[in-house]
Design a protein around this motif. Structure first.
Motif, mmCIF file in Angstrom:
data_model
loop_
_atom_site.group_PDB
_atom_site.id
_atom_site.type_symbol
_atom_site.label_atom_id
_atom_site.label_comp_id
_atom_site.label_asym_id
_atom_site.label_seq_id
_atom_site.Cartn_x
_atom_site.Cartn_y
_atom_site.Cartn_z
ATOM 1 N N ILE A 190 -77.310 -11.384 34.665
ATOM 2 C CA ILE A 190 -78.460 -11.373 33.658
ATOM 3 C C ILE A 190 -78.499 -12.582 32.337
ATOM 4 C CG2 ILE A 190 -79.196 -9.986 32.047
ATOM 5 C CD1 ILE A 190 -78.205 -7.683 33.885
ATOM 6 N N LEU A 191 -77.293 -13.029 32.011
ATOM 7 C CA LEU A 191 -77.136 -13.408 31.289
ATOM 8 C C LEU A 191 -76.644 -14.644 31.151
ATOM 9 C CD1 LEU A 191 -73.669 -11.950 28.763
ATOM 10 C CD2 LEU A 191 -76.503 -12.167 28.181
ATOM 11 N N ASN A 192 -76.308 -15.582 32.572
ATOM 12 C CA ASN A 192 -76.355 -16.734 33.050
ATOM 13 C C ASN A 192 -78.239 -17.005 33.636
ATOM 14 O OD1 ASN A 192 -74.356 -18.392 33.835
ATOM 15 N ND2 ASN A 192 -73.570 -17.020 35.197
ATOM 16 N N SER A 193 -78.894 -15.933 33.823
ATOM 17 C CA SER A 193 -80.320 -16.494 33.823
ATOM 18 C C SER A 193 -80.790 -16.810 32.496
ATOM 19 C CB SER A 193 -80.855 -15.311 34.997
ATOM 20 O OG SER A 193 -81.010 -14.304 33.810
ATOM 21 N N LEU A 194 -79.900 -16.486 31.436
ATOM 22 C CA LEU A 194 -80.771 -16.996 30.218
ATOM 23 C C LEU A 194 -80.134 -17.882 29.947
ATOM 24 C CD1 LEU A 194 -80.590 -13.361 28.583
ATOM 25 C CD2 LEU A 194 -82.843 -14.153 29.237
ATOM 26 N N LYS A 195 -79.664 -18.911 30.619
ATOM 27 C CA LYS A 195 -79.128 -19.556 29.827
ATOM 28 C C LYS A 195 -79.393 -20.945 29.432
ATOM 29 C CE LYS A 195 -73.892 -21.640 30.600
ATOM 30 N NZ LYS A 195 -72.804 -21.682 31.437
ATOM 31 N N GLY A 196 -79.437 -22.263 28.931
ATOM 32 C CA GLY A 196 -80.796 -23.019 28.630
ATOM 33 C C GLY A 196 -81.411 -22.128 27.724
ATOM 34 N N ASP A 197 -82.389 -21.070 28.210
ATOM 35 C CA ASP A 197 -83.891 -20.671 27.013
ATOM 36 C C ASP A 197 -83.708 -20.567 25.914
ATOM 37 O OD1 ASP A 197 -84.834 -21.324 29.496
ATOM 38 O OD2 ASP A 197 -84.938 -19.037 30.131
ATOM 39 N N ILE A 198 -81.879 -19.174 25.640
ATOM 40 C CA ILE A 198 -81.636 -18.735 24.580
ATOM 41 C C ILE A 198 -80.073 -19.606 24.310
ATOM 42 C CG2 ILE A 198 -81.354 -16.414 23.111
ATOM 43 C CD1 ILE A 198 -83.395 -15.348 25.415
ATOM 44 N N THR A 199 -80.520 -19.640 22.758
ATOM 45 C CA THR A 199 -78.728 -19.977 22.091
ATOM 46 C C THR A 199 -78.127 -18.291 21.719
ATOM 47 O OG1 THR A 199 -80.216 -21.751 20.953
ATOM 48 C CG2 THR A 199 -77.608 -20.678 20.370
ATOM 49 N N ILE A 200 -76.834 -18.523 22.791
ATOM 50 C CA ILE A 200 -76.286 -17.165 22.632
ATOM 51 C C ILE A 200 -75.080 -17.395 22.182
ATOM 52 C CG2 ILE A 200 -75.457 -15.489 24.446
ATOM 53 C CD1 ILE A 200 -77.692 -16.496 26.265
ATOM 54 N N GLU A 204 -66.354 -11.436 23.783
ATOM 55 C CA GLU A 204 -66.300 -10.890 24.970
ATOM 56 C C GLU A 204 -64.762 -10.571 24.795
ATOM 57 O OE1 GLU A 204 -68.225 -8.998 26.578
ATOM 58 O OE2 GLU A 204 -66.515 -8.264 27.265
ATOM 59 N N HIS A 205 -64.093 -9.732 25.362
ATOM 60 C CA HIS A 205 -62.833 -9.634 25.984
ATOM 61 C C HIS A 205 -62.696 -9.723 27.632
ATOM 62 C CE1 HIS A 205 -60.025 -7.633 23.007
ATOM 63 N NE2 HIS A 205 -61.632 -7.029 22.483
ATOM 64 N N ASP A 206 -63.851 -9.489 28.783
ATOM 65 C CA ASP A 206 -63.106 -9.628 29.666
ATOM 66 C C ASP A 206 -63.553 -11.294 29.756
ATOM 67 O OD1 ASP A 206 -63.442 -10.301 32.200
ATOM 68 O OD2 ASP A 206 -64.885 -9.224 32.630
ATOM 69 N N MET A 207 -62.293 -12.025 30.168
ATOM 70 C CA MET A 207 -62.246 -13.444 30.707
ATOM 71 C C MET A 207 -62.446 -14.178 31.566
ATOM 72 S SD MET A 207 -60.152 -14.993 27.992
ATOM 73 C CE MET A 207 -60.457 -13.604 26.114
ATOM 74 N N ASP A 208 -62.254 -13.286 32.580
ATOM 75 C CA ASP A 208 -63.352 -14.006 33.434
ATOM 76 C C ASP A 208 -64.448 -14.224 33.212
ATOM 77 O OD1 ASP A 208 -60.856 -14.162 35.033
ATOM 78 O OD2 ASP A 208 -61.494 -12.185 35.298
ATOM 79 N N ALA A 209 -65.232 -12.801 32.694
ATOM 80 C CA ALA A 209 -66.514 -13.492 31.894
ATOM 81 C C ALA A 209 -67.023 -14.247 31.276
ATOM 82 C CB ALA A 209 -67.114 -11.811 31.825
ATOM 83 N N VAL A 210 -66.167 -14.940 30.158
ATOM 84 C CA VAL A 210 -66.652 -15.492 29.446
ATOM 85 C C VAL A 210 -66.292 -17.158 30.148
ATOM 86 C CG1 VAL A 210 -64.925 -16.404 27.828
ATOM 87 C CG2 VAL A 210 -65.481 -14.251 27.686
ATOM 88 N N PHE A 211 -64.526 -17.205 30.682
ATOM 89 C CA PHE A 211 -64.804 -18.653 31.424
ATOM 90 C C PHE A 211 -66.223 -19.075 32.246
ATOM 91 C CE2 PHE A 211 -60.295 -18.017 30.922
ATOM 92 C CZ PHE A 211 -60.249 -18.791 29.087
ATOM 93 N N SER A 212 -66.373 -18.022 32.307
ATOM 94 C CA SER A 212 -68.213 -18.326 33.802
ATOM 95 C C SER A 212 -68.889 -18.365 32.699
ATOM 96 C CB SER A 212 -68.128 -17.172 35.022
ATOM 97 O OG SER A 212 -67.867 -16.250 34.492
ATOM 98 N N LEU A 213 -69.356 -18.235 31.962
ATOM 99 C CA LEU A 213 -70.512 -18.082 31.470
ATOM 100 C C LEU A 213 -70.523 -19.428 30.202
ATOM 101 C CD1 LEU A 213 -71.320 -13.838 30.240
ATOM 102 C CD2 LEU A 213 -72.536 -16.127 31.463
ATOM 103 N N ALA A 214 -69.471 -19.352 29.085
ATOM 104 C CA ALA A 214 -69.355 -20.044 28.729
ATOM 105 C C ALA A 214 -69.627 -21.808 28.376
ATOM 106 C CB ALA A 214 -68.208 -19.392 27.177
ATOM 107 N N ASP A 215 -70.088 -22.032 27.369
ATOM 108 C CA ASP A 215 -69.790 -23.221 27.191
ATOM 109 C C ASP A 215 -69.599 -23.945 26.427
ATOM 110 O OD1 ASP A 215 -72.775 -24.605 28.859
ATOM 111 O OD2 ASP A 215 -73.632 -23.196 27.715
ATOM 112 N N ARG A 216 -69.208 -23.346 25.379
ATOM 113 C CA ARG A 216 -67.788 -23.539 24.343
ATOM 114 C C ARG A 216 -67.220 -22.318 24.505
ATOM 115 N NH1 ARG A 216 -69.715 -27.869 25.071
ATOM 116 N NH2 ARG A 216 -70.476 -29.570 23.593
ATOM 117 N N LEU A 217 -66.150 -22.327 23.455
ATOM 118 C CA LEU A 217 -64.927 -21.368 23.274
ATOM 119 C C LEU A 217 -65.122 -21.890 22.141
ATOM 120 C CD1 LEU A 217 -63.102 -20.253 26.664
ATOM 121 C CD2 LEU A 217 -64.484 -19.370 25.138
#
Lengths: 250, 321
Positions: A190-200, A204-217
């Protein structure tokens, strides 16, 4: 460099002797998913609370869309387009999913000093709400009572409500908290589908999720941001590994 | 028959309204004017209870000071009448504007608090009103004030005679019920109900909940002042006794007996309260004791009040059918 939607200058917050936010400087670029990671008690939620206006900082400035919002209350910030979701599920439990999301639409579409016309006959508002429910895959459960759906679905509802506000920026406080593997994977989609449209801005604690989603850390330790960089650079950052990820992780 | 309400609660409430509508003629026919008096008093209180239910039941604001607005409404009739101003529109205007102003000032302060503090501060403000009227020697102080004539309205709206006054009361009650129903389903009501369950979330959605709650509190106060205005006309006599904090407590009980946060609960709750009070006091002088035990039992076991029981019947029927 892309436009910076959110800028935090020299933000400080103390609770008694405890430093929760220590001279935080941060800029979030338009259109990116910017994640904040850090160990428990690093002050992530306190930071989010200051951004959304629930807690007043001791000092410092928060700039959003080019002007300072430091003095705005929560409601005003929300109307400016800075929407948040909560770490602990926070929806109106006795209402249906649709009614919850309609509230979110209502909150950002003019005032609500309207005393006579029934909300349920407002087709436009219902359509906008259904769109947000569909975006998180809840449109087939729109008439269920929020208290009666699963925890994962309530988390999705949180995101749908934030989306329905048509925000310029989403503050997501641990959207995957307490989710199972499948539910978590769905939230990442869901969050990936929002990427680009909305700044987020994502905590998050889940590192796998963070690494697959984030552009910046950004890495927050003891209230202070020790590094802000791309995901790869953070992974290889010695200081971060020592302070947070642990030696075994790299 | 399709025109019948489908639920048991719907049928009961329709029946109640159908019984109330021709009541003056029925009581005249059976020659029992006392019952019309009793019913008029109950329905006046019902307007106050409907108004309290708006903030308490739907908005989660437990005010222990609503009797103050009955007082403001009643004295808005009494004090002008004392100076021979009997114009009904004047009375109505004073009741609505003074209650709105008082609710604005006290609500603005009270709504900064929550829970028990809100209860205490609303009670404190209402006791201020009580002691103010108690100290006004000119207007009878604790002896009260006699109102020699009813508020004057155009011929077709006249309050003179117990039947016309009854229809004033019944009409305003219907309007209050309709208004609360529309309000709760409108955008404003969604904000009020949402704030009851999760104020933090409502703020995060962009609602300045404090403002909405304050306006809701003012609307409720103005509705309640209508009950006071009617009460002054009905009894022809007003005294600070009518507005002590015990009366505010009774109003809360009536909301709870009927079912807080329901549309018709306050009406049936008030009627039940007034009838019980009346008939228990006929049976025994110790009726307060019996009444008290019943109220305690109701609060402990009667979740949802009368409206709650009726919808329980509905659910059982749906389960069997």
């Amino acid at each position: 460099m892309a436009e910076q939607l959110l800028k935090i200058h020299q933000l400080n917050k103390h609770f008694g002797g405890i430093v929760a936010t220590d001279n935080v400087n941060l800029a979030v670029e338009q259109g990116l998913i910017h994640a904040i990671i850090g160990p428990n008690g690093a002050g992530k939620t306190t930071l989010i609370a200051q951004l959304s206006g629930q807690i007043k900082p001791d000092s410092g400035e928060i700039e959003f869309g080019g002007h300072s919002i430091t003095g705005y209350n929560t409601a005003r910030r929300a109307r400016e387009g800075l929407a948040r979701s909560f770490q602990i599920t926070s929806v109106v439990m006795p209402m249906t999913l649709l009614q919850n999301v309609m509230l979110a639409v209502q909150g950002t579409s003019g005032h609500s000093f309207r005393f006579w016309a029934p909300v349920r006959e407002d087709r436009e508002m219902a359509a906008a709400a259904m769109e947000s429910l569909a975006a998180v895959g809840l449109d087939d459960r729109a008439d269920r009572i929020a208290a009666n759906v699963s925890h994962g679905e309530q988390r999705q509802l949180e995101v749908a409500m934030a989306l329905a506000m048509k925000p310029r920026m989403l503050l997501l406080d641990e959207p995957m908290a307490g989710m199972g593997k499948e539910e978590g994977a769905m939230m990442v989609d869901i969050l990936n589908s929002l990427k680009g449209d909305i700044t987020i801005l994502l905590v998050e604690h889940d590192m796998d999720a963070v690494f697959s989603l984030a552009d910046r850390l950004s890495v927050l330790v003891n209230g202070h941001i020790i590094a802000t960089d791309t995901v790869d650079n953070i992974r290889n950052n010695q200081e971060v590994q020592k302070a947070y990820l642990g030696d075994g992780h790299a | 028959m399709n025109w019948l309400p489908q639920t048991i609660s719907g049928r009961v409430y329709t029946a109640v309204l159908l019984i109330l509508a021709p009541a003056p003629f029925v009581f005249e026919w059976i020659n029992q004017p006392f019952y019309l008096d009793l019913l008029s008093r109950a329905l006046i209180l019902a307007i106050a209870v409907v108004s309290l239910n708006l903030i308490l039941g739907f908005g989660g604001m437990v005010s222990l000071g609503h009797a103050a607005y009955i007082g403001i409404g009643a004295y808005s009739v009494g004090i002008p009448s004392y100076y021979d101003y009997y114009n009904g529109w004047l009375h109505l205007g004073l009741a609505l504007s003074i209650s709105a102003a008082f609710a604005f000032v006290t609500g603005a302060i009270s709504l900064r608090t929550k829970g028990v503090y809100f209860i205490m501060i609303t009670m404190a403000f209402s006791q201020m009103v009580y002691f103010t009227f108690l100290s006004l020697e000119e207007y009878g102080a604790d002896d009260g004030l006699v109102i020699y004539s009813r508020s004057e309205f155009p011929e077709w709206l006249s309050m003179d005679g117990s039947t016309s006054l009854y229809y004033w009361i019944f009409g305003l009650l219907l309007l209050s019920l309709l208004f609360v129903r529309r309000l709760v389903h409108a955008r404003f009501g969604r904000v009020i109900v949402g704030s009851k369950f999760n104020e933090q979330r409502m703020q995060a959605l962009g609602f300045n909940t404090y403002r909405y709650r304050l306006v809701c509190y003012m609307i409720s106060a103005m509705m309640c002042s209508l009950a006071g205005m009617l009460l002054g006309n009905f009894t022809g006599f007003i005294s600070p006794d009518m507005i002590g904090w015990a009366r505010s407590g009774e109003l809360i009980f009536m909301v709870i007996i009927g079912g807080a946060g329901t549309f018709f609960g306050p009406l049936v709750g008030t009627i039940a309260f007034v009838l019980l009070e009346e008939f228990l006091s006929l049976i025994t002088v110790y009726w307060h004791l019996i009444f008290g035990v019943m109220l305690v039992a109701l609060v402990l076991f009667g979740k949802g009040g009368i409206d709650g029981w009726l919808s329980l019947l509905d659910r059982k029927r749906a389960g069997n059918g």
